[in-house]
Design an enzyme around this catalytic site. Structure first.
Site, PDB file in Angstrom:
ATOM      1  N   ASP A  94       1.088  -1.414   0.084  1.00 53.35           N
ATOM      2  CA  ASP A  94       0.051   0.254  -0.445  1.00 53.35           C
ATOM      3  C   ASP A  94       1.032   0.925   0.075  1.00 53.35           C
ATOM      4  O   ASP A  94       1.644   1.323   0.985  1.00 53.35           O
ATOM      5  CB  ASP A  94      -0.982  -0.206   1.578  1.00 53.35           C
ATOM      6  CG  ASP A  94      -1.697   1.463   1.205  1.00 53.35           C
ATOM      7  OD1 ASP A  94      -2.448   0.856   0.649  1.00 53.35           O
ATOM      8  OD2 ASP A  94      -1.398   2.394   1.546  1.00 53.35           O
ATOM      9  N   TYR A 148       3.649   9.722  -0.282  1.00 53.85           N
ATOM     10  CA  TYR A 148       4.834   8.730   0.275  1.00 53.85           C
ATOM     11  C   TYR A 148       6.116   9.484  -0.775  1.00 53.85           C
ATOM     12  O   TYR A 148       6.838   8.485  -0.028  1.00 53.85           O
ATOM     13  CB  TYR A 148       4.159   8.043   0.404  1.00 53.85           C
ATOM     14  CG  TYR A 148       3.067   7.060   1.407  1.00 53.85           C
ATOM     15  CD1 TYR A 148       1.900   8.130   1.176  1.00 53.85           C
ATOM     16  CD2 TYR A 148       2.469   5.768   0.819  1.00 53.85           C
ATOM     17  CE1 TYR A 148       1.054   8.052   2.757  1.00 53.85           C
ATOM     18  CE2 TYR A 148       1.170   5.089   1.665  1.00 53.85           C
ATOM     19  CZ  TYR A 148       0.913   6.776   2.476  1.00 53.85           C
ATOM     20  OH  TYR A 148      -0.511   6.335   3.200  1.00 53.85           O
ATOM     21  N   HIS A 202      -8.142   9.238  -2.259  1.00 48.68           N
ATOM     22  CA  HIS A 202      -7.045   9.337  -0.451  1.00 48.68           C
ATOM     23  C   HIS A 202      -7.974   9.969   0.566  1.00 48.68           C
ATOM     24  O   HIS A 202      -7.223   9.765   1.995  1.00 48.68           O
ATOM     25  CB  HIS A 202      -5.764   9.738  -0.655  1.00 48.68           C
ATOM     26  CG  HIS A 202      -4.088   9.425  -0.186  1.00 48.68           C
ATOM     27  ND1 HIS A 202      -3.508   9.779  -0.144  1.00 48.68           N
ATOM     28  CD2 HIS A 202      -4.307   9.485   1.865  1.00 48.68           C
ATOM     29  CE1 HIS A 202      -2.206   9.258   0.959  1.00 48.68           C
ATOM     30  NE2 HIS A 202      -3.286   9.096   2.282  1.00 48.68           N
ATOM     31  N   LYS A 256      -3.079   5.924  -4.785  1.00 46.53           N
ATOM     32  CA  LYS A 256      -3.738   6.799  -4.282  1.00 46.53           C
ATOM     33  C   LYS A 256      -3.229   8.439  -5.167  1.00 46.53           C
ATOM     34  O   LYS A 256      -2.768   8.995  -4.611  1.00 46.53           O
ATOM     35  CB  LYS A 256      -3.942   7.051  -2.429  1.00 46.53           C
ATOM     36  CG  LYS A 256      -3.568   6.067  -1.526  1.00 46.53           C
ATOM     37  CD  LYS A 256      -4.120   6.009  -0.207  1.00 46.53           C
ATOM     38  CE  LYS A 256      -3.314   4.851   0.800  1.00 46.53           C
ATOM     39  NZ  LYS A 256      -2.167   4.798   1.422  1.00 46.53           N
TER      40      LYS A 256
HETATM   41  P1  NAD Z   1       1.231   1.502  11.704  1.00 44.87           P
HETATM   42  O1  NAD Z   1      -0.293   1.380  12.879  1.00 44.87           O
HETATM   43  O2  NAD Z   1       1.112   0.257  10.915  1.00 44.87           O
HETATM   44  O3  NAD Z   1       2.405   2.101  13.381  1.00 44.87           O
HETATM   45  C1  NAD Z   1       3.933   1.344  11.867  1.00 44.87           C
HETATM   46  C2  NAD Z   1       4.654   1.803  13.129  1.00 44.87           C
HETATM   47  O4  NAD Z   1       4.384   0.619  14.972  1.00 44.87           O
HETATM   48  C3  NAD Z   1       6.255   1.498  12.742  1.00 44.87           C
HETATM   49  O5  NAD Z   1       6.805   2.593  12.339  1.00 44.87           O
HETATM   50  C4  NAD Z   1       6.717   1.176  14.414  1.00 44.87           C
HETATM   51  O6  NAD Z   1       6.995   1.609  14.516  1.00 44.87           O
HETATM   52  C5  NAD Z   1       5.245   0.193  15.022  1.00 44.87           C
HETATM   53  N1  NAD Z   1       5.367  -1.322  14.722  1.00 44.87           N
HETATM   54  C6  NAD Z   1       5.241  -1.630  13.762  1.00 44.87           C
HETATM   55  N2  NAD Z   1       5.399  -2.779  14.135  1.00 44.87           N
HETATM   56  C7  NAD Z   1       5.244  -3.014  15.108  1.00 44.87           C
HETATM   57  C8  NAD Z   1       5.606  -3.989  16.053  1.00 44.87           C
HETATM   58  N3  NAD Z   1       5.906  -5.853  15.907  1.00 44.87           N
HETATM   59  N4  NAD Z   1       5.952  -3.985  17.798  1.00 44.87           N
HETATM   60  C9  NAD Z   1       6.149  -3.206  18.023  1.00 44.87           C
HETATM   61  N5  NAD Z   1       5.922  -1.098  17.016  1.00 44.87           N
HETATM   62  C10 NAD Z   1       5.266  -1.818  15.209  1.00 44.87           C
HETATM   63  O7  NAD Z   1       0.688   2.825  11.405  1.00 44.87           O
HETATM   64  P2  NAD Z   1       0.957   3.280   9.661  1.00 44.87           P
HETATM   65  O8  NAD Z   1       1.783   3.425   9.380  1.00 44.87           O
HETATM   66  O9  NAD Z   1       0.403   4.595   9.724  1.00 44.87           O
HETATM   67  O10 NAD Z   1      -0.365   3.010   8.740  1.00 44.87           O
HETATM   68  C11 NAD Z   1       0.167   1.867   8.203  1.00 44.87           C
HETATM   69  C12 NAD Z   1      -0.028   2.007   6.677  1.00 44.87           C
HETATM   70  O11 NAD Z   1      -1.252   2.659   6.485  1.00 44.87           O
HETATM   71  C13 NAD Z   1       0.366   2.812   6.026  1.00 44.87           C
HETATM   72  O12 NAD Z   1       2.149   3.272   6.266  1.00 44.87           O
HETATM   73  C14 NAD Z   1      -0.010   3.397   5.044  1.00 44.87           C
HETATM   74  O13 NAD Z   1       0.512   2.728   4.077  1.00 44.87           O
HETATM   75  C15 NAD Z   1      -1.265   3.367   5.236  1.00 44.87           C
HETATM   76  N6  NAD Z   1      -1.905   4.625   6.185  1.00 44.87           N
HETATM   77  C16 NAD Z   1      -3.304   5.293   5.276  1.00 44.87           C
HETATM   78  C17 NAD Z   1      -3.396   6.462   5.231  1.00 44.87           C
HETATM   79  C18 NAD Z   1      -4.283   7.135   4.321  1.00 44.87           C
HETATM   80  O14 NAD Z   1      -5.335   8.336   4.966  1.00 44.87           O
HETATM   81  N7  NAD Z   1      -5.711   6.676   3.727  1.00 44.87           N
HETATM   82  C19 NAD Z   1      -2.659   7.535   5.946  1.00 44.87           C
HETATM   83  C20 NAD Z   1      -1.821   6.969   7.046  1.00 44.87           C
HETATM   84  C21 NAD Z   1      -1.405   5.191   6.723  1.00 44.87           C
END
Ligand code: NAD
Length: 276
Positions: A49, A54, A112, A79
């Site tokens: 994704d 990004y 998005h 997106k």
């Molecule tokens: P997430 O909840 O996936 O958290 C990621 C963070 O959590 C990592 O950087 C790390 O610090 C921690 N983490 C990951 N695995 C872990 C583990 N096993 N143990 C402990 N900590 C851990 O948050 P995110 O990156 O905001 O969301 C995931 C994805 O969603 C993004 O990469 C993106 O592709 C998407 N996203 C979309 C939107 C949107 O508006 N559509 C907004 C934000 C994110």
């Protein structure tokens, strides 16, 4: 019931999406994204994704080309960003994303955010791209129920997916029910809430009982709720941990305990009040 990392979920147009994926927001273009995707693909991840916002679509494309996994086994989402919305602008933004990705077709294109006054025109562009076969499925992100109702009454195609902020502190039950009624799948962004409440005692107790980690318990909660989580990590051990979800099951009481953590607490923007 999702039993393997290779399981898929059927969208309402018949396209199959992996039940679980990798998010790459804030993964640096270049070596970091290429290594992260390579590691993830080796572990069995098949859904990536990204978004034009990004600024790592080029690296995503290179990682795909460098991998030996056939293109049709991968599921790539990108997106259209807020400043790229509107009918003509979106068609142009899609071409630019595809050039950066270097792909012949895209699996899923998402709006998005619901930019007021623009998202219906943006959606018309997505419908056009879908009809032309340049994208296998089209959907939205950060749409609330009233945005979806607007789209359902004005659009020709129904979105296959709504990707929203969703985790145990923001469980979005009403939105999930609405999406289920309309056969729109829900994808969770920030499924781990960026690790903000992994020390929550309820999660710790459940994790200990299954000899799993709190992160694995949260991701399993998503899967058992038919939500597609796309956790992000660049750390190989966490990529592995986040994918090891298929050898345990949460029982009804545990699911309810996690449901009970909801506080309707957003960490990201409220889609009705976006200023970006
Ligand atoms: P997430 O909840 O996936 O958290 C990621 C963070 O959590 C990592 O950087 C790390 O610090 C921690 N983490 C990951 N695995 C872990 C583990 N096993 N143990 C402990 N900590 C851990 O948050 P995110 O990156 O905001 O969301 C995931 C994805 O969603 C993004 O990469 C993106 O592709 C998407 N996203 C979309 C939107 C949107 O508006 N559509 C907004 C934000 C994110």
């Amino acid at each position: 019931m999702t039993v393997s990392i290779f399981d898929t979920v059927e969208l309402h147009n018949g396209v199959k999406i992996p039940a679980f994926g990798l998010g790459v927001y804030k993964v640096e273009d270049g070596q970091q994204i290429e290594e992260t995707i390579q590691t993830a693909l080796d572990l069995g991840y098949r859904l990536i994704d990204t978004a034009s916002f990004y600024q790592n679509e080029e690296g995503v494309g290179r990682a795909i080309r460098n991998s030996s996994i056939p293109r049709e086994e991968l599921f790539i989402t990108t997106k259209v960003w807020n400043s790229e919305q509107g009918y003509e602008n979106t068609l142009k933004a899609f071409d630019e994303s595809m050039d950066r990705l270097g792909l012949d077709y895209l699996d899923l294109y998402l709006v998005h955010w619901p930019v007021k006054g623009k998202y219906l025109d943006t959606w018309r562009a997505l419908e056009q791209l879908y009809r032309e076969g340049r994208v296998k499925a089209i959907g939205v992100s950060n749409f609330k129920i009233h945005h979806l109702q607007d789209l359902l009454s004005h659009g020709k195609e129904k979105p296959v997916i709504n990707q929203v902020e969703l985790h145990p502190l923001l469980s979005q039950v009403e939105l999930r029910n609405f999406c289920q009624e309309h056969d729109i799948k829900v994808e969770a962004w920030s499924p781990l809430s960026r690790g903000r409440f992994l020390d929550e005692p309820v999660l710790g107790k459940i994790a200990q009982h299954h000899a799993k980690t709190p992160a694995q318990v949260i991701l399993k909660w998503h899967l058992q709720n038919q939500i597609i989580p796309i956790p992000k990590s660049v750390t190989p051990s966490r990529l592995k941990e986040n994918a090891e979800l298929f050898d345990f099951k949460l029982d009804q009481r545990e699911m309810e305990e996690i449901n009970g953590l909801n506080k309707d607490q957003r960490f990201g923007a409220d889609p009705d009040h976006i200023d970006f």
